[in-house]
Design a protein around this motif. Structure first.
Motif, PDB file in Angstrom:
ATOM      1  N   UNK A 343       0.829  -1.205   0.000  1.00 27.05           N
ATOM      2  CA  UNK A 343       0.000   0.000   0.000  1.00 27.05           C
ATOM      3  C   UNK A 343       0.860   1.250   0.000  1.00 27.05           C
ATOM      4  N   UNK A 344       1.973   1.201   0.710  1.00 32.90           N
ATOM      5  CA  UNK A 344       2.852   2.371   0.773  1.00 32.90           C
ATOM      6  C   UNK A 344       3.409   2.701  -0.607  1.00 32.90           C
ATOM      7  N   UNK A 345       3.838   1.667  -1.310  1.00 33.27           N
ATOM      8  CA  UNK A 345       4.403   1.883  -2.652  1.00 33.27           C
ATOM      9  C   UNK A 345       3.325   2.449  -3.585  1.00 33.27           C
ATOM     10  N   UNK A 346       2.114   1.867  -3.487  1.00 38.47           N
ATOM     11  CA  UNK A 346       1.018   2.340  -4.346  1.00 38.47           C
ATOM     12  C   UNK A 346       0.679   3.790  -4.023  1.00 38.47           C
ATOM     13  N   UNK A 347       0.639   4.109  -2.714  1.00 39.09           N
ATOM     14  CA  UNK A 347       0.329   5.485  -2.287  1.00 39.09           C
ATOM     15  C   UNK A 347       1.367   6.463  -2.819  1.00 39.09           C
ATOM     16  N   UNK A 348       2.628   6.085  -2.650  1.00 42.87           N
ATOM     17  CA  UNK A 348       3.715   6.980  -3.080  1.00 42.87           C
ATOM     18  C   UNK A 348       3.662   7.190  -4.588  1.00 42.87           C
ATOM     19  N   UNK A 349       3.406   6.103  -5.335  1.00 38.03           N
ATOM     20  CA  UNK A 349       3.352   6.222  -6.795  1.00 38.03           C
ATOM     21  C   UNK A 349       2.177   7.098  -7.216  1.00 38.03           C
ATOM     22  N   UNK A 350       1.043   6.889  -6.575  1.00 38.55           N
ATOM     23  CA  UNK A 350      -0.152   7.670  -6.916  1.00 38.55           C
ATOM     24  C   UNK A 350       0.060   9.144  -6.577  1.00 38.55           C
ATOM     25  N   UNK A 351       0.612   9.374  -5.390  1.00 38.60           N
ATOM     26  CA  UNK A 351       0.840  10.756  -4.976  1.00 38.60           C
ATOM     27  C   UNK A 351       1.823  11.449  -5.919  1.00 38.60           C
ATOM     28  N   UNK A 352       2.886  10.746  -6.273  1.00 39.75           N
ATOM     29  CA  UNK A 352       3.897  11.332  -7.154  1.00 39.75           C
ATOM     30  C   UNK A 352       3.305  11.685  -8.514  1.00 39.75           C
ATOM     31  N   UNK A 353       2.535  10.753  -9.082  1.00 39.11           N
ATOM     32  CA  UNK A 353       1.951  10.984 -10.404  1.00 39.11           C
ATOM     33  C   UNK A 353       0.948  12.132 -10.364  1.00 39.11           C
ATOM     34  N   UNK A 354       0.137  12.135  -9.305  1.00 41.70           N
ATOM     35  CA  UNK A 354      -0.901  13.168  -9.170  1.00 41.70           C
ATOM     36  C   UNK A 354      -0.260  14.545  -9.036  1.00 41.70           C
ATOM     37  N   UNK A 355       0.777  14.635  -8.200  1.00 37.61           N
ATOM     38  CA  UNK A 355       1.446  15.920  -7.978  1.00 37.61           C
ATOM     39  C   UNK A 355       2.135  16.375  -9.258  1.00 37.61           C
ATOM     40  N   UNK A 356       2.779  15.441  -9.929  1.00 42.80           N
ATOM     41  CA  UNK A 356       3.462  15.765 -11.195  1.00 42.80           C
ATOM     42  C   UNK A 356       2.476  16.357 -12.198  1.00 42.80           C
ATOM     43  N   UNK A 357       1.313  15.712 -12.325  1.00 42.35           N
ATOM     44  CA  UNK A 357       0.324  16.185 -13.286  1.00 42.35           C
ATOM     45  C   UNK A 357      -0.250  17.529 -12.865  1.00 42.35           C
ATOM     46  N   UNK A 358      -0.532  17.685 -11.571  1.00 43.39           N
ATOM     47  CA  UNK A 358      -1.163  18.932 -11.107  1.00 43.39           C
ATOM     48  C   UNK A 358      -0.219  20.118 -11.289  1.00 43.39           C
ATOM     49  N   UNK A 359       1.051  19.942 -10.908  1.00 44.55           N
ATOM     50  CA  UNK A 359       2.001  21.048 -11.057  1.00 44.55           C
ATOM     51  C   UNK A 359       2.289  21.279 -12.541  1.00 44.55           C
ATOM     52  N   UNK A 360       2.293  20.208 -13.316  1.00 48.36           N
ATOM     53  CA  UNK A 360       2.489  20.341 -14.758  1.00 48.36           C
ATOM     54  C   UNK A 360       1.385  21.174 -15.396  1.00 48.36           C
ATOM     55  N   UNK A 361       0.157  20.983 -14.925  1.00 52.19           N
ATOM     56  CA  UNK A 361      -0.970  21.764 -15.462  1.00 52.19           C
ATOM     57  C   UNK A 361      -0.776  23.246 -15.146  1.00 52.19           C
ATOM     58  N   UNK A 362      -0.330  23.537 -13.914  1.00 52.67           N
ATOM     59  CA  UNK A 362      -0.095  24.934 -13.521  1.00 52.67           C
ATOM     60  C   UNK A 362       0.968  25.547 -14.438  1.00 52.67           C
ATOM     61  N   UNK A 363       2.042  24.807 -14.655  1.00 56.43           N
ATOM     62  CA  UNK A 363       3.145  25.313 -15.483  1.00 56.43           C
ATOM     63  C   UNK A 363       2.688  25.550 -16.928  1.00 56.43           C
ATOM     64  N   UNK A 364       2.012  24.541 -17.494  1.00 56.50           N
ATOM     65  CA  UNK A 364       1.606  24.655 -18.901  1.00 56.50           C
ATOM     66  C   UNK A 364       0.562  25.749 -19.084  1.00 56.50           C
ATOM     67  N   UNK A 365      -0.388  25.842 -18.134  1.00 58.72           N
ATOM     68  CA  UNK A 365      -1.410  26.889 -18.245  1.00 58.72           C
ATOM     69  C   UNK A 365      -0.745  28.257 -18.184  1.00 58.72           C
ATOM     70  N   UNK A 366       0.247  28.400 -17.294  1.00 60.20           N
ATOM     71  CA  UNK A 366       0.961  29.674 -17.178  1.00 60.20           C
ATOM     72  C   UNK A 366       1.698  30.012 -18.466  1.00 60.20           C
ATOM     73  N   UNK A 367       2.346  29.014 -19.034  1.00 62.59           N
ATOM     74  CA  UNK A 367       3.128  29.259 -20.253  1.00 62.59           C
ATOM     75  C   UNK A 367       2.245  29.551 -21.457  1.00 62.59           C
ATOM     76  N   UNK A 368       1.148  28.799 -21.558  1.00 62.96           N
ATOM     77  CA  UNK A 368       0.353  28.882 -22.784  1.00 62.96           C
ATOM     78  C   UNK A 368      -0.651  30.026 -22.791  1.00 62.96           C
ATOM     79  N   UNK A 369      -1.184  30.386 -21.602  1.00 61.36           N
ATOM     80  CA  UNK A 369      -2.309  31.327 -21.607  1.00 61.36           C
ATOM     81  C   UNK A 369      -1.994  32.717 -21.086  1.00 61.36           C
ATOM     82  N   UNK A 370      -0.800  32.942 -20.616  1.00 61.90           N
ATOM     83  CA  UNK A 370      -0.488  34.290 -20.144  1.00 61.90           C
ATOM     84  C   UNK A 370       0.714  34.795 -20.931  1.00 61.90           C
TER      85      UNK A 370
END
Lengths: 477, 104
Positions: A343-370
């Motif tokens: 469960x720990x490995x699954x949690x860490x993998x899920x958290x890492x992927x989720x955070x990567x995608x969420x911060x990636x969205x912030x970065x891309x939205x900032x770059x593309x729309x402003x």
């Protein structure tokens, strides 16, 4: 001679309608559903008019839809679906898809990732002055830029640029760059004729959008603000410098460039094998006075435009380290070969992927729309917007990280589904006597989370109680 | 479904039609005048609530009548009770449903 009719019979039409409707019906009941409707079709054909039979057959769509989306099941399925970790990842990926669709497949991000469209781009560098206050980079004084370009060591050529918003004769507002004549030769952009003062070069986007891709515009006069420029040419489609939003490149004389008010951006072409640090040191030496010693930054353009990606990677690594370090510190206390390890490995993998995608969205939205953000993030020199942009990205990333941590806290430690059925326990006014807080359970019966109403210390976190298989019966559906 | 369930008028009408001897979807549709898009989903709901049960007729019968095998519906005991309760609520229901022809 009579030709056979191309219109199928009513029975065939209805049979096909039923067949199409059956695709909506879940597979495990589809065969039985179709058999029932086809059996009734033959009864309908015996007693009803063709119009009535058609009307009857149309009901098969409603019946099939009921099988697929009947309300009770739909509510349950939707609430189950949104709890699943896969839904969370799918929603974030949809965010990426939305940005891709709205921006036209990440044009600015692609510009950053692809090689710069100049001759020997590794030798092109931007010069900025690092101010003592707030560690900000800024442009340089035009007179100083002129002195550096004549006397600086390690550079083959230098040019200046600055952004401004200009108005065309019809009142349209565009972002324009005022550049010195050497600007395009410093970058190594091939032009049919050398750029001369009082001329303007159009971006490929401006030429196609506002001039209808008409080759005859070259040589015409284009009034920009109070100045009339002659159109000297159109820049290559792939050309960009710090931002794709610059539509016009106004070439001004060296003399005008040297007396521009305020600060200006400076770009240099380094001599082969010249180190940016050595060039910066020679500039510092030239600018030093008994009362003022500047700190000059000569950064290769490739490195400068990719700064956002470096910041993204660094921010992500730090975020993961901050969140995962306490868990890793407790790793030795987790018994081996238990559900917790997996469960720990699954949690860490899920958290890492989720955070990567969420911060990636912030970065891309900032770059593309402003557009302003894109300029400053990729190497602007504006004193005000650069720190604001950095803060915008930082705040957005922090928001994304906070959401990610909060979301992970409210998920089952075993199946990673969002917990539900919150129940308030205890009396918040009697904290000294008893525990008060909210309890949530995993709807699959894996465990229960106890969240205190008011943590008694900052180290106290929500407590997870694992429910063994004997509890599963309670949650069986 | 609890015994004191309150049925909609459409569901009560379908229960009453089944009680009158109509046994399959198209038959019920003809007797009630309800559209097929209402009758069949209502039958599914009633079956899920255990007020109605369905059964495929014997193949021998269908072959004898030269038609495909039909799915027949009938009231369960709970469905009978629900119908009786619904009749008290919708008093005109009995008069709205024609008796099924003999032999059904």
């Amino acid at each position: 001679m009579a030709f056979p009719s191309l219109v199928p019979s009513v029975e065939t039409q209805c049979r096909w309608l039923v067949r199409i409707a059956s695709l909506l019906v879940p597979r495990h009941v589809r065969g039985e559903w179709r058999a029932e409707w086809e059996a009734e079709l033959s009864s309908a054909m015996l007693v009803a008019t063709p119009a009535q039979v058609r009307m009857w057959a149309r009901g098969s769509l409603a019946d099939a839809a009921w099988h697929r989306f009947n309300r009770d099941d739909l509510d349950t399925s939707v609430s189950e679906l949104v709890r699943k970790p896969g839904f969370c990842i799918a929603a974030l990926l949809a965010g990426f898809a939305l940005i891709a669709a709205l921006s036209g497949w990440f044009p600015r991000t692609r510009d950053i990732l692809m090689p710069l469209p100049y001759n020997a781009p590794g030798r092109v560098a931007v010069v900025s002055e690092r101010r003592a206050s707030l560690s900000m980079r800024s442009g340089v004084a035009p007179a100083l830029a002129a002195r550096w370009s004549y006397q600086g060591q390690g550079i083959a050529a230098a040019a200046t640029y600055r952004w401004q918003r200009s108005h065309l004769a019809d009142g349209r507002s565009v972002i324009a760059a005022r550049v010195s004549p050497a600007f395009f030769s410093v970058l190594g952009v091939p032009l049919r004729r050398p750029a001369r003062p009082q001329t303007v070069l159009l971006s490929h986007d401006f030429w196609t959008r506002y001039c209808g891709a008409d080759r005859a515009v070259v040589g015409h006069v284009l009034p920009v603000g109070a100045t009339r420029y002659r159109i000297a040419g159109v820049l290559p489609r792939r050309f960009w410098f710090l931002s794709r939003d610059v539509q016009l490149w106004e070439v001004i004389s060296e003399q005008d460039a040297e007396v521009e008010p305020g600060s200006t951006g400076m770009v240099v072409r380094l001599l082969p094998r010249a180190a940016p640090e050595a060039v910066a040191a020679s500039f510092e030496k030239l600018a030093a006075t008994p009362f003022y010693k500047p700190t000059v930054d000569v950064a290769p353009l490739e490195q400068r435009v990719r700064t956002p990606l470096d910041s993204f990677a660094l921010g992500l690594i730090m975020a993961l380290a901050v969140v995962l370090a306490p868990r890793l510190a407790r790793w030795h206390s987790v018994p081996a070969r238990t559900w917790r390890n997996r469960a720990f490995v699954a949690q860490a993998a899920f958290f890492g992927l989720k955070t990567l995608l969420a911060i990636g969205i912030v970065l891309l939205a900032g770059l593309e729309f402003t557009p302003a953000t894109a300029i400053t993030m990729t190497g602007g020199t504006d004193l005000l917007t650069e720190p604001l942009t950095t803060w915008l990205y930082l705040m957005g990333s922090l928001g994304a990280l906070t959401w990610s941590i909060y979301d992970s806290r409210l998920r089952c430690r075993v199946c990673l589904s969002r917990l539900g059925l919150p129940a308030h326990v205890g009396c918040p006014g009697c904290l000294l006597l008893d525990w008060a807080g909210t309890e949530m359970v995993c709807t699959h019966g894996h465990g229960m989370l106890h969240v205190a109403e008011m943590p008694s210390s900052w180290t106290e976190s929500a407590t997870w109680t694992h429910l063994d298989e004997s509890w599963q019966e309670l949650f069986a559906r | 479904m609890p015994a004191d369930v309150k049925l909609t008028h459409t569901s009560a009408l379908i229960l009453q039609t089944l009680s009158a001897g109509y046994r399959y979807g198209f038959d019920i549709m003809e007797a009630t005048g309800l559209p097929s898009g209402t009758v069949y989903p209502a039958l599914r709901r009633l079956e899920r609530s255990r007020l109605v049960e369905s059964k495929w007729e014997k193949e021998k019968t269908a072959v004898a009548e030269q038609r495909p095998v039909r799915k027949y519906y009938k009231l369960t005991r709970a469905g009978e009770q629900a119908r009786a309760q619904a009749l008290q609520r919708y008093r005109m229901l009995e008069q709205m449903t024609p008796a099924a022809p003999r032999g059904r």
